[in-house]
Design a protein around this motif. Sequence first.
Motif, PDB file in Angstrom:
ATOM      1  N   ARG A  15      12.240 -11.235  36.517  1.00 54.46           N
ATOM      2  CA  ARG A  15      13.610 -11.756  36.516  1.00 54.46           C
ATOM      3  C   ARG A  15      14.369 -11.023  35.416  1.00 54.46           C
ATOM      4  O   ARG A  15      14.223 -11.328  34.236  1.00 54.46           O
ATOM      5  N   GLU A  19      12.986 -20.854  40.011  1.00 61.45           N
ATOM      6  CA  GLU A  19      14.193 -20.422  40.701  1.00 61.45           C
ATOM      7  C   GLU A  19      13.962 -20.346  42.201  1.00 61.45           C
ATOM      8  O   GLU A  19      12.840 -20.493  42.687  1.00 61.45           O
ATOM      9  N   ASN A  20      15.038 -20.092  42.922  1.00 66.83           N
ATOM     10  CA  ASN A  20      14.946 -19.986  44.365  1.00 66.83           C
ATOM     11  C   ASN A  20      13.952 -18.895  44.750  1.00 66.83           C
ATOM     12  O   ASN A  20      13.982 -17.787  44.229  1.00 66.83           O
ATOM     13  N   GLY A  21      13.035 -19.217  45.652  1.00 69.90           N
ATOM     14  CA  GLY A  21      12.016 -18.269  46.068  1.00 69.90           C
ATOM     15  C   GLY A  21      10.720 -18.386  45.304  1.00 69.90           C
ATOM     16  O   GLY A  21       9.722 -17.743  45.654  1.00 69.90           O
ATOM     17  N   ASP A  55      12.665 -21.627  55.319  1.00 68.52           N
ATOM     18  CA  ASP A  55      14.067 -22.068  55.240  1.00 68.52           C
ATOM     19  C   ASP A  55      14.253 -23.266  54.317  1.00 68.52           C
ATOM     20  O   ASP A  55      14.941 -24.247  54.654  1.00 68.52           O
ATOM     21  N   PRO A 113      15.789 -25.277  51.097  1.00 73.36           N
ATOM     22  CA  PRO A 113      17.094 -25.214  50.427  1.00 73.36           C
ATOM     23  C   PRO A 113      16.964 -24.601  49.029  1.00 73.36           C
ATOM     24  O   PRO A 113      15.873 -24.527  48.478  1.00 73.36           O
ATOM     25  N   ASP A 114      18.094 -24.158  48.499  1.00 77.57           N
ATOM     26  CA  ASP A 114      18.122 -23.594  47.148  1.00 77.57           C
ATOM     27  C   ASP A 114      17.834 -24.704  46.148  1.00 77.57           C
ATOM     28  O   ASP A 114      18.543 -25.707  46.084  1.00 77.57           O
ATOM     29  N   ILE A 115      16.776 -24.507  45.365  1.00 80.38           N
ATOM     30  CA  ILE A 115      16.346 -25.568  44.453  1.00 80.38           C
ATOM     31  C   ILE A 115      17.175 -25.616  43.182  1.00 80.38           C
ATOM     32  O   ILE A 115      17.176 -26.616  42.457  1.00 80.38           O
ATOM     33  N   THR A 116      17.905 -24.549  42.887  1.00 84.47           N
ATOM     34  CA  THR A 116      18.669 -24.479  41.644  1.00 84.47           C
ATOM     35  C   THR A 116      19.695 -25.606  41.581  1.00 84.47           C
ATOM     36  O   THR A 116      20.541 -25.744  42.460  1.00 84.47           O
ATOM     37  N   TYR A 169      11.117 -30.144  50.203  1.00 81.70           N
ATOM     38  CA  TYR A 169      10.103 -29.828  49.194  1.00 81.70           C
ATOM     39  C   TYR A 169       9.043 -30.929  49.116  1.00 81.70           C
ATOM     40  O   TYR A 169       7.865 -30.653  48.916  1.00 81.70           O
TER      41      TYR A 169
END
Length: 716
Positions: free
Chosen positions: A316, A580-582, A600, A602-605, A617
């Motif tokens: 990152r 983070e996402n992914g 698919d 969702p974005d966890i952020t 999740y």
Amino acid sequence: MRYVDRSRASVPKALLSDRVKAALEDVQQFMRRSEDEKAQRRSPYDESIIHRSDVPQALSELFFHKCAYCESRSANTIDHFRPKSLYPWLAYDWENLYPTCFECDRRKGGAFPMAAAPAPPFSTIGEARAFEHVLFVDPCFDDPRAHLRFCSDGRYQPLTDKGQGTITYLDLNRKNLVWRRNEVIERIITRLEFGLQNSAALEIFIEPEAEFSGAATQYLSLLLETATGRRPAWRRSGPSRQRLMQELYRVEENALRSAAAQLREGSDAFETDYSPSRVMRPAHEVRPPAPAAISVVEINNFKSIGNLTLHVPPLRKDKGTAGALMLLGENAAGKSSVLEAIALTMLGERESSGLVEAEDLLRRKGVQRLELVETEPVSVKISFHDRPEPAVLNVDPLKKRIESTPQPRSVVIGYGPRRYSKDGAPWSKSKSARVRSLFRPAVALPDPAAWLREIAVSESNKFNAVARGLREILALRESDDLVLDELMGVCVRVQGRLEPVGRLSEGYRSLFAMAVDIMRELLQDQPELENARGVVLIDEVETHLHPRWKMRVMSALRRAMPNVTFIATTHDPLCLRGMENGEVIVLFKDEDRQIAVMEDLPDITGMRAEQILTSDYFGLNSTADPEIEANLNDYVEALTRANSGDQRAQEDASRLGQALRSTLVLGDTAADQIIQEALGRFLSERRDLPPIERSSSRKEVVERMLGAFRKPLDGA
């Protein structure tokens, strides 16, 4: 390597901003601390100033989109030539920033070999160059050709101590680089066979943007020198394309071909009058092991897992930490099996053979554990971001033997869900001991206090490295320290009070023991935690932790050891903070009872814990108490019937409503809940007042609230 003139580009605006000035003030405050205080703290550094700005693009353009050191076309991160651990005041200096490929960056790390002491604090780059005796080629100051000789077989050979240090620390002769550079030279030789009528035939290899153009330019210069018997007087930046091609055209083509053959024959027997003195690493520096930043894990027929592929994100850049994974899923979804597969594959055949029986890794056909064994062999393949050779494990169902690479691929450390230390528990040098608790939950961790007492006396640099890491993990305040007290042993100084490690809470001691154990293993062969690399596997990372620590455990571990790849499992949404996402993977059993990865997501952020629980999740329909939820449904139903005139339903609705008012908690935060409780009491007390008093009390409360809101504004 080639010389790059930094005057071609102006300093990016981000490095001239007020944010940099404020950041340097923080560094100045850090530098005012005593040497003992600085030893247990890391200099403040804001990664985002550089990585979330115009700096990466400016560096990429200045260095023609190539690594500053090896010239490969994969410059994907930024190196501080003079490490920020030694020169924190140069952390945002334009002349100290170099674009690097992932491999060079991880090999160099915080290394900066010198034959003398570093420059004094707050020295400029120019002053540092005049003061130091650096054993490392600076591609923006030195002429690489004066220190490194390029051979036609793709290798670099040293001409000076500085050249030797550069080759050693960057591993410039690593296999894939040598092969690719040699391929360029072979293509040049092939073009020479057909003559120089088409000048573009060779110019494409020495254009600044061409991969390994510095090596190609040096090779053509050596070719020219060998063919003519005289050494051209090039500038530090080397010859221009036009000048080099003009010189080559003046030489007969047969002479050039003969020179190429001479250089090829002489590569293996190259000798100079240079006798390199041994390039010594400082006492606190050790050659790091081969990097191991996992990119892909492919598992086939391992225990309950049929076919599973997991991708680990790369570094990152904006946060300066390696990619990580958090595995979620219900019990028996294969989370622990993934950790075991990674541990066994990374350890190698010799170390992993005593941990588990090969037969226990074979996949069973049906639901029952004792059903027939599948005929397909077990295979695990781990690929890496920073090297071409994967780590592989295989189990033949007939031989029933684990087969993999003989030696460990990297530092790999693993922990089962039960993590506790035992006074006097010994530490084993065996690499397999570092992952044993993944397979045998009852194994106690080594006594951290015993090792800390030892290194506090004999290896203060290691003790301070651990203290810097623990400061991040245990959220120590600026005034807190890790100290060795003669009477109480290893203590944590919290708000001026010494707390022996043995008296800390269970959760604190558990995290403390695991963190120290990780650091101990990393520091066996690597000089500092900030650049140490390896793989850490943690099953049920939330064990023993208070919710406040669950929310920061992953981000704290990653800050303390930013180049380590952490792969963990959890059943607690609070532990997803810091991911983070992914980086969060959900495992589940599909309709055929095969373990698979949920797609698919969702974005966890930014998601709240309750939102995470009711998302894919964790898959809960609701986080409410089932009994309260049932009462709510009954209440709604009773109200519906009461509206139709059902007297009994009205009584039920009144009774259920009263019960719900006494049990339901409104508000997501502590502040919300306090306000709701105060309002509830006010309304309850107000209910029995006469109408006139009820109205006046309402006005009084509103005025008091407005007064409280206005107070900060009045004092501003």
